[in-house]
Design an enzyme around this catalytic site. Structure first.
Site, PDB file in Angstrom:
ATOM      1  CB  SER A 199     -22.809  17.187  37.319  1.00  0.00           C
ATOM      2  OG  SER A 199     -23.416  15.961  37.035  1.00  0.00           O
ATOM      3  CG  HIS A 251     -20.498  15.579  33.531  1.00  0.00           C
ATOM      4  ND1 HIS A 251     -19.132  15.513  33.718  1.00  0.00           N
ATOM      5  CD2 HIS A 251     -21.038  15.631  34.766  1.00  0.00           C
ATOM      6  CE1 HIS A 251     -18.863  15.538  35.009  1.00  0.00           C
ATOM      7  NE2 HIS A 251     -20.004  15.594  35.665  1.00  0.00           N
TER       8      HIS A 251
END
Length: 344
Positions: A199, A251
């Site tokens: 991610s 993230h």
């Protein structure tokens, strides 16, 4: 261009269930599918160099191969005794490649013990045992078939187009450094979970798309529409990260790294510089880039280097990022009447 909603599952290490950066173990549905995003083109496509995309497809193949190796090492049938209270292996016809019981891993993948052994991100091993290599290896591991498919679809939709426009070197650097940046921030703020997944790298590519739009603003058509659409997709992806057991720090860390790298690596030359060979002899040539592009390049490079140095020093000194930013815990989980963040 397409953007994927990649979520990566993280779970409490004491549960020893599967930990990843996509999908909550308490949920039965798969991670969200990638969201298609139409991105505007150059005003003059002839000025946009096109490379053949081969690195991103190789990344996809490498991730699939690594997942097969992980499942081979996991060897669920060999651990039948330990699964008695959790159910039988899933897809037994696959032999030693069969998946862990769904109570252990609802994403159809290996156990957390296997992932930890093969390089999952865990604070105690990174800091106390000085296994810094886990900051990189964790981005090549995936929690299950569902997790792998969601990530690879996102990588294909985002990465292939970027590689075609900017080449494999720059996109490869952004992907890897963003993945490491996400791992560093995740380790700095989270100590009680293990994590795997790409991610951070994927959000880095997403961040580089945004900074590329800013630094090459003058050569794009439909600027406002492209900006608003891209910002909407980014906000949706980050907002999903506040759900329980989703590692939003990976993230955010990957996104910020990719955003700064976009200013450094993805600036395009001025039109007159590209067309200099077709201009009359003696025509004065301007500099290759505009002044604001040079300024953004210098500022971003300085922030990137200082950011890596500061966070790495804090991490290996054993500091907890939450001590320096109390409100940052809400980036990972926001408590509501439906769930609590006490065990996150």
């Amino acid at each position: 261009m397409a953007v994927g909603d990649d979520l990566e599952n993280r779970m409490s290490a004491k549960d020893r269930g599967i930990g990843s950066r996509g999908g909550d173990r308490s949920q039965t549905g798969p991670p969200p599918a990638p969201v298609a995003l139409s991105y505007n083109e150059f005003d003059d496509d002839a000025l946009s160099s096109q490379w053949t995309s081969w690195l991103v497809p190789m990344f996809v193949v490498a991730n699939v191969v690594v997942f097969v190796v992980v499942m081979f090492v996991n060897n669920c049938p060999n651990n039948f005794e330990s699964h008695r209270l959790r159910g039988h292996c899933v897809a037994n016809f696959l032999g030693r490649l069969s998946f862990e019981p769904l109570r252990t891993n609802p994403l159809f993948g290996p156990s957390s013990h296997t992932l930890e052994k093969l390089g999952a991100l865990e604070w105690s091993k990174v800091v106390e045992k000085q296994e810094a290599w886990r900051l990189l290896t964790c981005i090549w591991l995936h929690a299950g078939v569902i997790h792998l498919a969601a990530n690879m679809l996102s990588l294909i939709f985002i990465g292939i187009r970027l590689e075609q426009q900017f080449g494999f070197v720059r996109i490869g650097v952004i992907y890897l450094l963003s993945g490491i940046g996400g791992s560093i921030l995740s380790s700095l703020f989270i100590r009680n979970s293990i994590s795997v997944g790409a991610s951070g790298a994927l959000f880095g590519l997403l961040g580089s798309m945004l900074s590329e739009l800013f630094t090459n603003w003058t050569i794009y058509s439909n600027k406002i529409a492209a900006l608003l659409t891209l910002l909407f997709v980014i906000l949706i992806n980050l907002a999903i990260g506040i759900l329980p057991h989703v590692d939003n720090f990976a993230h955010v860390g990957g996104f910020l790294t990719g955003f700064l790298l976009g200013f450094v690596l993805l600036a395009r030359p001025q039109f007159k510089w590209l067309a200099r060979e077709h201009m009359p002899q003696g025509t004065p040539l301007r500099s290759k880039y505009k002044p604001y592009q040079y300024i953004l390049w210098l500022i971003s490079l300085a922030l990137l280097i200082s950011g890596f140095v500061v966070t790495l020093v804090m991490l290996f000194r054993g500091e907890n990022g939450i001590d320096h930013c109390r409100w940052c815990r809400y980036l990972r989980c926001v408590p509501t009447s439906r769930w609590s963040c006490d065990d996150i």
